[in-house]
Design an enzyme around this catalytic site. Sequence first.
Site, short mmCIF file in Angstrom:
data_model
loop_
_atom_site.label_atom_id
_atom_site.label_comp_id
_atom_site.label_asym_id
_atom_site.label_seq_id
_atom_site.Cartn_x
_atom_site.Cartn_y
_atom_site.Cartn_z
CB SER A 63 69.48 46.48 42.72
OG SER A 63 70.07 46.06 41.31
CE1 TYR A 64 68.98 38.27 46.16
CE2 TYR A 64 67.99 38.19 44.03
CZ TYR A 64 68.64 37.51 45.05
OH TYR A 64 68.45 36.35 45.21
N PRO A 65 71.69 40.92 43.32
CG PRO A 65 73.53 39.75 44.37
CD PRO A 65 72.39 40.66 44.74
#
Length: 726
Positions: free
Chosen positions: A319-321
């Site tokens: 997912s979004y880092p």
Amino acid sequence: MKIVIAEKPDQAAKLAAPFSFTKRTGYFDVKANSYFPNGAIITWAIGHLCELKTPEEYDPTWKKWKLETLPIIPDRFEYKVSKSKYKQFTIIKNLVKRTDIQEIIIGGDAGREGELIIRTILRVCGVNKPMKRLWISSLTENSVKNGFSNLLPEAKTKDIYYEALSRSCADWLIGMNTSRLYTVLLKKNGVKDVFSIGRVQTPTLALIVHREHEIANFKSEPFWEVEAVFHFAGRMLKAKWHKNNMSRVSEEKQAIAIANFCLHKNVEITKINKETKEYAPPLLFNLSALQATANKSYKFSPQKTLDILQKLYVKGLVSYPRSDSQFLTSEEAKTLPTILNNLSKIDKYKNLLPPPTNSIVNNKRYVNEKKVTDHHAIIVTDQIPNLAKLSMEEEKIYDLVARQVIAAHYNNAIFAYTTIHSLVDKRAEFISKGKEQIEEGWRKVIYLSKENASQEEEEEMLPLLHENELGTVAQATVKKGATQPPNRYTEGHLITVMKTAGKHLDDAELEKVLSKTEGLGTEATRAGIIGTLKDRNYIEIKKNQVFATSKGMLLIEALGENSLLTSPSMTAKWEQRLSEIGEGHASPQAFMEQVKKLTYKLITDAHEREKVWAFDQKEVDKISANNPYQKKYKKVKTVVGKCILCDGSIIDHGTFYGCSNYKTTNCKFSVSKKILSKTISQTNVRKLLASGETDMIKGFKKGQKTFNAHLIWDEKEHKVHFKFPQ
């Protein structure tokens, strides 16, 4: 038709992947489908296509670094297109201005920075068309499709754009003015170097310098401990002498006396305490926690971890880092059983799955809607990776994230801790500590190395003994030790310290504010801040330890302990106001007016501070000598003689000697500064220009051969040749 503007090319490719499209120069032409009935164009930025203008682009008199021009405060902040990215900007500009484009979809990373990048491009393009916002936390096909089905109104994210813009402009004001201010003032005081100052980088540097002083000023004190071995009917027990909860004595003779007293005496077990402790599985990762873990486990720098994580994100595997949350929403938690089922198809996770707990939807340790801001915790996606196609580094980071998700579905780890109190000859007290693992729990998933384990977890198993049991002292020895200075920060630890910088504040209210926001920097910027400190030669990283350089130490000394620029307090106040701007509760204009007033104050403070400067001259000379800007300047300006071919001057350019007229008259005179591994000195070039021949130069190397020769100027070929001795 709609146009989607992504933040990066690979991100745009993922947004286009679920649809049928044709690849064009600088964009994807998506064919009509149920999501885009009239088709769509998906194009991309290359990160920050546009940047704030430099001072001299507002006013030519601001180009030279002078005290008289400070403070530099533009009437209105303006952006320009980065020269290296102009081609892609032109493509975007032409696309968004097409008459058939009726709606623009902001498709940058779902966060403040992504908002700023795309809206700034549109601002510079001068386009004002209806907009929507794509807001997704992963780039899997399902997530992309769901995002395009649920686009947000652009007004819903406009405030975070104002927040990011305000932060960018405020940092520009403080950075531009204070960097010039202290560089000029320090130069007046003999320090010839360029000093970069920033709202986040400087208090971070101050933390490192403070630790450097703690280590330098630490005075190691020796101590002694008495260790014994007791025998109880064939069972052996190791123990350490204690008095008033202290095991150390400051004099060796006292320790020796204790050991001698105990040897061969009787010992009795006076008390046995047993305690059971449970350890919950670790929280899910946010970026800072993952960076700290990767640094401890693999010595990856924070920036390297972020870069690897970004690659995995683009591949649709995580997912979004850049998330700052360690929690999930209930909707995200519902996807975890599917994710775990997919992980069970990978060999290395088969023996860990299915987990003891099928779902954590109702577990408040992991699921808390209120603690999810822009993005939820970093987790793996439902896309099954082909590990063979991942690099070794990508596999390691993926593995850390996957195991953290699996561990969340395991039971607590349970240990029984035992403390045995013994009394030698009814006078000298000794203590033994040990542990026993009752339930492995989540530790089956995440193995703790000795480096990661606490001291409690390293304690050994103890024999089975009973209170009032009698034995003898078989051995009593004295062990010498010394108090140790504080450990240096590792890069991973520094990331954690930056995030928790509020703990360093005396003001409880400010501590609360800084803790509530994000400490020093944001999840997205901390790794870059550490990189900036390296690039500016303020810190060095040796064997994963952070050292402050002479330059970094001097800057913090120049600023002083009470400077707003070195304290997290200014960041605390800023972050509070910026957060309010992002929530729509504060005015960006009012915030910028306060920053302008602060700029004036910092200039006044610097002039007052200069009056008490008293630097170590040796450190000043060292910094000036190592200044790369000075070295470059000197190399460019050194004239070694008149040109043989024209009336120009021959200049030492660092790697070669060339004519000053090469641009105006295209003069071809050029001599390499290094020929066959031998550096040609300025003295020899002067002789070449004066007489056409150098002195004998010893040590030219060609292959395995070494030879001596003169260099001579060939008038016909306009280049140097060797002249060998008779």
